[in-house]
Design a protein around this motif. Structure first.
Motif, PDB file in Angstrom:
ATOM      1  N   GLN A  52     -10.558  11.139  20.326  1.00 50.43           N
ATOM      2  CA  GLN A  52     -11.432  11.457  21.461  1.00 50.43           C
ATOM      3  C   GLN A  52     -12.803  10.766  21.389  1.00 50.43           C
ATOM      4  O   GLN A  52     -13.842  11.416  21.462  1.00 50.43           O
ATOM      5  CB  GLN A  52     -11.649  12.971  21.551  1.00 50.43           C
ATOM      6  N   PRO A  53     -12.852   9.439  21.288  1.00 49.16           N
ATOM      7  CA  PRO A  53     -14.147   8.782  21.118  1.00 49.16           C
ATOM      8  C   PRO A  53     -14.944   8.545  22.397  1.00 49.16           C
ATOM      9  O   PRO A  53     -16.089   8.100  22.321  1.00 49.16           O
ATOM     10  CB  PRO A  53     -13.773   7.436  20.484  1.00 49.16           C
ATOM     11  N   LEU A  54     -14.392   8.824  23.565  1.00 56.62           N
ATOM     12  CA  LEU A  54     -15.116   8.558  24.803  1.00 56.62           C
ATOM     13  C   LEU A  54     -16.363   9.434  24.909  1.00 56.62           C
ATOM     14  O   LEU A  54     -16.310  10.639  24.670  1.00 56.62           O
ATOM     15  CB  LEU A  54     -14.220   8.831  26.019  1.00 56.62           C
ATOM     16  N   ARG A  55     -17.475   8.804  25.282  1.00 53.40           N
ATOM     17  CA  ARG A  55     -18.702   9.522  25.599  1.00 53.40           C
ATOM     18  C   ARG A  55     -19.145   9.074  26.984  1.00 53.40           C
ATOM     19  O   ARG A  55     -19.018   7.897  27.345  1.00 53.40           O
ATOM     20  CB  ARG A  55     -19.804   9.248  24.576  1.00 53.40           C
ATOM     21  N   ILE A  56     -19.657  10.011  27.768  1.00 57.58           N
ATOM     22  CA  ILE A  56     -20.011   9.771  29.170  1.00 57.58           C
ATOM     23  C   ILE A  56     -21.493  10.059  29.347  1.00 57.58           C
ATOM     24  O   ILE A  56     -21.938  11.184  29.102  1.00 57.58           O
ATOM     25  CB  ILE A  56     -19.166  10.677  30.094  1.00 57.58           C
ATOM     26  N   VAL A  57     -22.235   9.048  29.748  1.00 56.02           N
ATOM     27  CA  VAL A  57     -23.666   9.205  29.985  1.00 56.02           C
ATOM     28  C   VAL A  57     -23.898   9.092  31.490  1.00 56.02           C
ATOM     29  O   VAL A  57     -23.596   8.054  32.098  1.00 56.02           O
ATOM     30  CB  VAL A  57     -24.475   8.139  29.222  1.00 56.02           C
ATOM     31  N   LEU A  58     -24.425  10.157  32.093  1.00 54.71           N
ATOM     32  CA  LEU A  58     -24.642  10.198  33.534  1.00 54.71           C
ATOM     33  C   LEU A  58     -26.022   9.658  33.880  1.00 54.71           C
ATOM     34  O   LEU A  58     -27.016  10.024  33.249  1.00 54.71           O
ATOM     35  CB  LEU A  58     -24.503  11.628  34.046  1.00 54.71           C
ATOM     36  N   VAL A  59     -26.066   8.800  34.886  1.00 46.42           N
ATOM     37  CA  VAL A  59     -27.321   8.191  35.323  1.00 46.42           C
ATOM     38  C   VAL A  59     -27.552   8.615  36.767  1.00 46.42           C
ATOM     39  O   VAL A  59     -26.825   8.195  37.671  1.00 46.42           O
ATOM     40  CB  VAL A  59     -27.267   6.654  35.200  1.00 46.42           C
ATOM     41  N   ARG A  60     -28.562   9.461  36.971  1.00 45.71           N
ATOM     42  CA  ARG A  60     -28.900   9.929  38.318  1.00 45.71           C
ATOM     43  C   ARG A  60     -30.320   9.520  38.718  1.00 45.71           C
ATOM     44  O   ARG A  60     -30.548   9.061  39.812  1.00 45.71           O
ATOM     45  CB  ARG A  60     -28.844  11.460  38.385  1.00 45.71           C
ATOM     46  N   GLU A  61     -31.271   9.748  37.818  1.00 50.09           N
ATOM     47  CA  GLU A  61     -32.691   9.665  38.167  1.00 50.09           C
ATOM     48  C   GLU A  61     -33.198   8.233  38.273  1.00 50.09           C
ATOM     49  O   GLU A  61     -32.609   7.308  37.721  1.00 50.09           O
ATOM     50  CB  GLU A  61     -33.522  10.442  37.134  1.00 50.09           C
ATOM     51  N   ASP A  62     -34.323   8.095  38.965  1.00 50.17           N
ATOM     52  CA  ASP A  62     -34.877   6.775  39.263  1.00 50.17           C
ATOM     53  C   ASP A  62     -35.182   5.968  38.012  1.00 50.17           C
ATOM     54  O   ASP A  62     -34.855   4.784  37.940  1.00 50.17           O
ATOM     55  CB  ASP A  62     -36.142   6.921  40.113  1.00 50.17           C
ATOM     56  N   ASP A  63     -35.802   6.576  37.001  1.00 57.34           N
ATOM     57  CA  ASP A  63     -36.182   5.830  35.808  1.00 57.34           C
ATOM     58  C   ASP A  63     -34.952   5.312  35.079  1.00 57.34           C
ATOM     59  O   ASP A  63     -34.861   4.122  34.743  1.00 57.34           O
ATOM     60  CB  ASP A  63     -37.025   6.710  34.872  1.00 57.34           C
ATOM     61  N   ALA A  64     -33.990   6.193  34.837  1.00 61.17           N
ATOM     62  CA  ALA A  64     -32.760   5.780  34.155  1.00 61.17           C
ATOM     63  C   ALA A  64     -31.993   4.773  35.009  1.00 61.17           C
ATOM     64  O   ALA A  64     -31.422   3.807  34.485  1.00 61.17           O
ATOM     65  CB  ALA A  64     -31.890   6.995  33.852  1.00 61.17           C
ATOM     66  N   ARG A  65     -31.999   4.957  36.316  1.00 63.56           N
ATOM     67  CA  ARG A  65     -31.295   4.042  37.210  1.00 63.56           C
ATOM     68  C   ARG A  65     -31.927   2.649  37.143  1.00 63.56           C
ATOM     69  O   ARG A  65     -31.232   1.645  37.088  1.00 63.56           O
ATOM     70  CB  ARG A  65     -31.319   4.584  38.637  1.00 63.56           C
ATOM     71  N   GLU A  66     -33.242   2.594  37.132  1.00 63.37           N
ATOM     72  CA  GLU A  66     -33.926   1.299  37.049  1.00 63.37           C
ATOM     73  C   GLU A  66     -33.610   0.603  35.725  1.00 63.37           C
ATOM     74  O   GLU A  66     -33.412  -0.615  35.685  1.00 63.37           O
ATOM     75  CB  GLU A  66     -35.438   1.479  37.217  1.00 63.37           C
ATOM     76  N   ARG A  67     -33.568   1.362  34.654  1.00 72.13           N
ATOM     77  CA  ARG A  67     -33.234   0.788  33.344  1.00 72.13           C
ATOM     78  C   ARG A  67     -31.815   0.231  33.351  1.00 72.13           C
ATOM     79  O   ARG A  67     -31.549  -0.805  32.756  1.00 72.13           O
ATOM     80  CB  ARG A  67     -33.396   1.849  32.257  1.00 72.13           C
ATOM     81  N   LEU A  68     -30.914   0.919  34.038  1.00 67.98           N
ATOM     82  CA  LEU A  68     -29.533   0.443  34.118  1.00 67.98           C
ATOM     83  C   LEU A  68     -29.438  -0.800  35.002  1.00 67.98           C
ATOM     84  O   LEU A  68     -28.734  -1.760  34.655  1.00 67.98           O
ATOM     85  CB  LEU A  68     -28.626   1.555  34.654  1.00 67.98           C
ATOM     86  N   LEU A  69     -30.133  -0.802  36.118  1.00 66.65           N
ATOM     87  CA  LEU A  69     -30.051  -1.932  37.039  1.00 66.65           C
ATOM     88  C   LEU A  69     -30.483  -3.240  36.375  1.00 66.65           C
ATOM     89  O   LEU A  69     -29.959  -4.305  36.693  1.00 66.65           O
ATOM     90  CB  LEU A  69     -30.899  -1.671  38.283  1.00 66.65           C
ATOM     91  N   LYS A  70     -31.401  -3.149  35.432  1.00 70.38           N
ATOM     92  CA  LYS A  70     -31.879  -4.354  34.745  1.00 70.38           C
ATOM     93  C   LYS A  70     -30.765  -5.074  33.991  1.00 70.38           C
ATOM     94  O   LYS A  70     -30.842  -6.280  33.801  1.00 70.38           O
ATOM     95  CB  LYS A  70     -32.977  -3.994  33.723  1.00 70.38           C
TER      96      LYS A  70
END
Length: 198
Positions: A52-70
């Motif tokens: 069971q190695p899957l880990r799920i990180v949810l991205v909702r908020e603006d700051d985390a979303r901006e970091r992901l978009l980069k």
């Protein structure tokens, strides 16, 4: 369709035949209850030695979303910016620490994965199995999933997983399909092209 399937025609359509990968979403939020319902199905996916190695990180908020978009590829940036929820799916390379609880009938299970190179390979392989179930789980709650491999994995790991044992595998946009969400459905290979006897 075939009469050989145990699933109802409606379930076949929801999970497989009518399910599509959207490129646009409505602004309807994805709820915590929906995410919990998805994981309640995903947790039953098969993995070697119940790792069971899957880990799920949810991205909702603006700051985390901006970091992901980069770290997203240009072609994936707009749809990731506009999806109601984005999930980063990762493999936990320290999954073996849970084996005394998840594989208790084999006391030496943790030591089987002492080699970090082999352990990461096992983590990636088994988390990928779970990802297939994750996509079906998203469909099962009536949502659509847009899986994407177009991102800088090294930069994503540095941004979100620095100092952890997580390695990113896939980024998935989640939500209800919006207007003009689909490209034309592409051809599928036929049974005889894929299935053969040994």
């Amino acid at each position: 369709m075939t009469d050989s399937l145990a699933l109802s025609p409606e379930a076949q359509a929801l999970l497989f035949r009518d399910a599509r990968t959207p490129n646009a979403f409505t602004d309807e939020p994805v709820t915590d209850e929906q995410v919990a319902a998805i994981y309640d199905l995903v947790k039953y996916a098969p993995t070697a030695m119940n790792t069971q190695p899957l880990r799920i990180v949810l991205v909702r908020e603006d700051d985390a979303r901006e970091r992901l978009l980069k770290v997203m590829a240009d072609g994936n940036r707009d749809k990731t910016a506009n999806a109601p929820l984005v999930a980063i799916l990762a493999a936990d390379t320290d999954f073996h620490d849970h084996l005394p609880r998840t594989f208790p009938h084999f006391p030496g299970a943790r030591e089987v994965f002492a080699d970090p190179v082999g352990r990461e390979e096992a983590a990636r392989f088994n988390a990928t199995l779970q990802i297939g179930y994750f996509l079906l789980g998203v469909r099962a709650v009536g949502l659509a999933a847009g899986p994407m491999g177009g991102f800088d994995a090294e930069a994503l790991d540095a941004e979100f997983f620095a100092g952890t044992s997580l390695k990113s595998l896939l980024v998935v946009n989640l939500g209800r399909p919006g207007e003009n969400a689909w490209y034309d459905r592409l051809p599928r290979l036929e049974h005889d092209e894929v299935v053969r006897e040994a």
